[in-house]
Design an enzyme around this catalytic site. Structure first.
Site, PDB file in Angstrom:
ATOM      1  N   HIS A  54      40.302  75.181  54.846  1.00 33.84           N
ATOM      2  CA  HIS A  54      38.956  74.639  55.136  1.00 33.84           C
ATOM      3  C   HIS A  54      38.707  73.405  54.249  1.00 33.84           C
ATOM      4  O   HIS A  54      37.847  73.422  53.360  1.00 33.84           O
ATOM      5  CB  HIS A  54      37.969  75.761  54.812  1.00 33.84           C
ATOM      6  CG  HIS A  54      36.533  75.533  55.124  1.00 33.84           C
ATOM      7  ND1 HIS A  54      35.845  74.389  54.797  1.00 33.84           N
ATOM      8  CD2 HIS A  54      35.635  76.335  55.731  1.00 33.84           C
ATOM      9  CE1 HIS A  54      34.583  74.510  55.187  1.00 33.84           C
ATOM     10  NE2 HIS A  54      34.432  75.677  55.753  1.00 33.84           N
ATOM     11  N   ASP A 104      29.266  71.012  63.834  1.00 37.80           N
ATOM     12  CA  ASP A 104      30.009  72.234  63.510  1.00 37.80           C
ATOM     13  C   ASP A 104      30.751  72.655  64.782  1.00 37.80           C
ATOM     14  O   ASP A 104      30.171  73.278  65.670  1.00 37.80           O
ATOM     15  CB  ASP A 104      29.006  73.315  63.047  1.00 37.80           C
ATOM     16  CG  ASP A 104      29.695  74.529  62.439  1.00 37.80           C
ATOM     17  OD1 ASP A 104      30.940  74.583  62.462  1.00 37.80           O
ATOM     18  OD2 ASP A 104      28.985  75.429  61.948  1.00 37.80           O
ATOM     19  N   ARG A 107      32.105  75.655  46.371  1.00 32.82           N
ATOM     20  CA  ARG A 107      31.731  74.637  47.371  1.00 32.82           C
ATOM     21  C   ARG A 107      32.598  73.391  47.212  1.00 32.82           C
ATOM     22  O   ARG A 107      32.416  72.603  46.282  1.00 32.82           O
ATOM     23  CB  ARG A 107      30.257  74.271  47.206  1.00 32.82           C
ATOM     24  CG  ARG A 107      29.765  73.254  48.223  1.00 32.82           C
ATOM     25  CD  ARG A 107      29.781  73.767  49.646  1.00 32.82           C
ATOM     26  NE  ARG A 107      28.909  74.913  49.814  1.00 32.82           N
ATOM     27  CZ  ARG A 107      29.055  75.832  50.795  1.00 32.82           C
ATOM     28  NH1 ARG A 107      30.032  75.726  51.679  1.00 32.82           N
ATOM     29  NH2 ARG A 107      28.228  76.859  50.868  1.00 32.82           N
ATOM     30  N   GLU A 112      39.253  71.037  59.245  1.00 33.48           N
ATOM     31  CA  GLU A 112      39.896  72.292  58.865  1.00 33.48           C
ATOM     32  C   GLU A 112      41.018  72.624  59.853  1.00 33.48           C
ATOM     33  O   GLU A 112      40.788  72.665  61.054  1.00 33.48           O
ATOM     34  CB  GLU A 112      38.852  73.411  58.864  1.00 33.48           C
ATOM     35  CG  GLU A 112      37.608  73.046  58.060  1.00 33.48           C
ATOM     36  CD  GLU A 112      36.416  73.956  58.347  1.00 33.48           C
ATOM     37  OE1 GLU A 112      36.631  75.150  58.620  1.00 33.48           O
ATOM     38  OE2 GLU A 112      35.278  73.478  58.303  1.00 33.48           O
TER      39      GLU A 112
HETATM   40  C1  BG6 Z   1      32.624  75.938  58.576  1.00 34.67           C
HETATM   41  C2  BG6 Z   1      31.855  76.684  59.640  1.00 34.67           C
HETATM   42  O1  BG6 Z   1      33.984  76.172  58.760  1.00 34.67           O
HETATM   43  O2  BG6 Z   1      32.249  76.429  57.285  1.00 34.67           O
HETATM   44  C3  BG6 Z   1      30.371  76.511  59.390  1.00 34.67           C
HETATM   45  O3  BG6 Z   1      32.246  76.223  60.918  1.00 34.67           O
HETATM   46  C4  BG6 Z   1      30.009  76.967  57.977  1.00 34.67           C
HETATM   47  O4  BG6 Z   1      29.644  77.251  60.359  1.00 34.67           O
HETATM   48  C5  BG6 Z   1      30.882  76.231  56.980  1.00 34.67           C
HETATM   49  O5  BG6 Z   1      28.643  76.706  57.729  1.00 34.67           O
HETATM   50  C6  BG6 Z   1      30.656  76.630  55.522  1.00 34.67           C
HETATM   51  O6  BG6 Z   1      30.779  77.998  55.368  1.00 34.67           O
HETATM   52  P1  BG6 Z   1      30.495  78.697  53.987  1.00 34.67           P
HETATM   53  O7  BG6 Z   1      30.602  80.178  54.271  1.00 34.67           O
HETATM   54  O8  BG6 Z   1      31.549  78.226  53.028  1.00 34.67           O
HETATM   55  O9  BG6 Z   1      29.111  78.278  53.555  1.00 34.67           O
END
Ligand code: BG6
Length: 301
Positions: free
Chosen positions: A170, A214, A74, A273
């Site tokens: 991202h 989002d 994360r 992103e």
């Molecule tokens: C973003 C998406 O890029 O990533 C969201 O648009 C998503 O919908 C977020 O919740 C986090 O994704 P993850 O899979 O890392 O929890």
């Protein structure tokens, strides 16, 4: 087999570039006169980056981020590849593709005379990845880590049929407070609003945040600027080879459900992103390649 010892012998440059094991994953630590950073080889995941001229990091990592084999981290810069978001026709496949949860190979690493660390990581198709995505393609991530951060994600189609990929760098940015930032550069763009059933809308003015956001902004190659009134700085995100920009903040309820943000951790981050997503997915012919590149820099105010 890649180990801390083999990487240290091949690439280490003292304190400027060193390697350690965390829960069975290898992390490269970077500490030069220009920047500090940490890179996890699983996922080619840059976890943090702080130019030395900044008191605070620019790339955000959750205090509760877990490093574990096969799990996404994360924060940092997850590499979403070879699809973005849920898989188009199989909900059982992992969201954002598999690149972020499998080991990549560190194929090049050096510290330049100026103190910039340049690394290349490679993900070659193998039996494990072909079960998830039955194509012959290689991904390469090149990072140049200094006062400016540059990232280039290249896809090489090594098969004999065209492939279609979705992708994103991202990036989670460290900010003073989500209520005190604006994102500039997407004015008048069309976007898909994922918190409103994916409906198509148009951005009016700069983006500010008052709830879960989002959005996939489409057909945009513009530079974005995160204007941070609390940290008195602007973060510039300039890109090539990317036609979508995704802007995401989970807000209270979703962050609580996700469980790895920590109390109010989500207030200190925003994702901008650089992507090719939705109708902007990329077709690559046999033998051809495609590169998505991003440059991140800061400016104090
Ligand atoms: C973003 C998406 O890029 O990533 C969201 O648009 C998503 O919908 C977020 O919740 C986090 O994704 P993850 O899979 O890392 O929890």
């Amino acid at each position: 087999m890649t180990t801390v010892d083999t990487l240290t012998r091949r690439f280490s440059s003292g304190r400027q570039l060193s390697f350690r094991d965390v829960n069975g994953l290898i992390v490269a630590d970077i500490d030069t006169p220009l920047a500090s950073a940490a890179l996890c080889l699983q996922g080619a995941h840059l976890m943090t980056w702080r130019p030395k001229a900044q008191a605070e990091p620019v790339v955000w990592l959750s205090k509760l981020a877990k490093l574990a084999p096969g799990k996404s981290i994360r924060g940092g810069i997850p590499v979403c590849w070879p699809w973005f978001g849920p898989h188009a026709n199989d909900a059982k496949l992992p969201a954002h593709g598999f690149a972020r949860t499998v080991p990549w190979e560190l194929t090049e690493a050096r510290v330049t005379g100026d103190g910039v660390v340049e690394v290349t990581l490679t993900l070659s198709g193998n039996e494990q990845t072909r079960v998830l995505w039955p194509h012959s393609a290689r991904a390469e991530l090149r990072l140049s880590i200094g006062a400016t951060l540059r990232a280039g994600l290249t896809t090489v189609n090594e098969g004999d049929q065209a492939i279609v990929i979705g992708e994103a760098l991202h990036t989670y940015f460290h900010i003073g407070d989500i209520g005190a930032v604006r994102v500039l550069g997407l004015e008048d763009c069309a976007y898909l609003d994922k918190v409103d059933g994916g409906s198509r809308k148009r951005q009016e003015g700069a983006i500010s945040f008052v709830g879960e956001t989002d959005r996939i902004y489409l057909d945009t190659t513009s530079e974005c600027v995160i204007e941070d009134a609390r940290l008195h700085r602007r973060i510039h995100v300039a890109k090539t080879g990317s036609r979508s920009t995704v802007v995401w903040t989970p807000w209270t309820e979703k962050a609580d459900k996700m469980g790895d943000f920590g109390p109010d951790g989500w207030r200190g981050m925003v994702c901008v992103e650089s992507a090719n997503a939705g109708e902007n997915v990329v077709t690559i012919k046999p033998g051809e390649r495609h590169t998505l590149s991003v440059e991140y820099r800061t400016e104090n105010q």
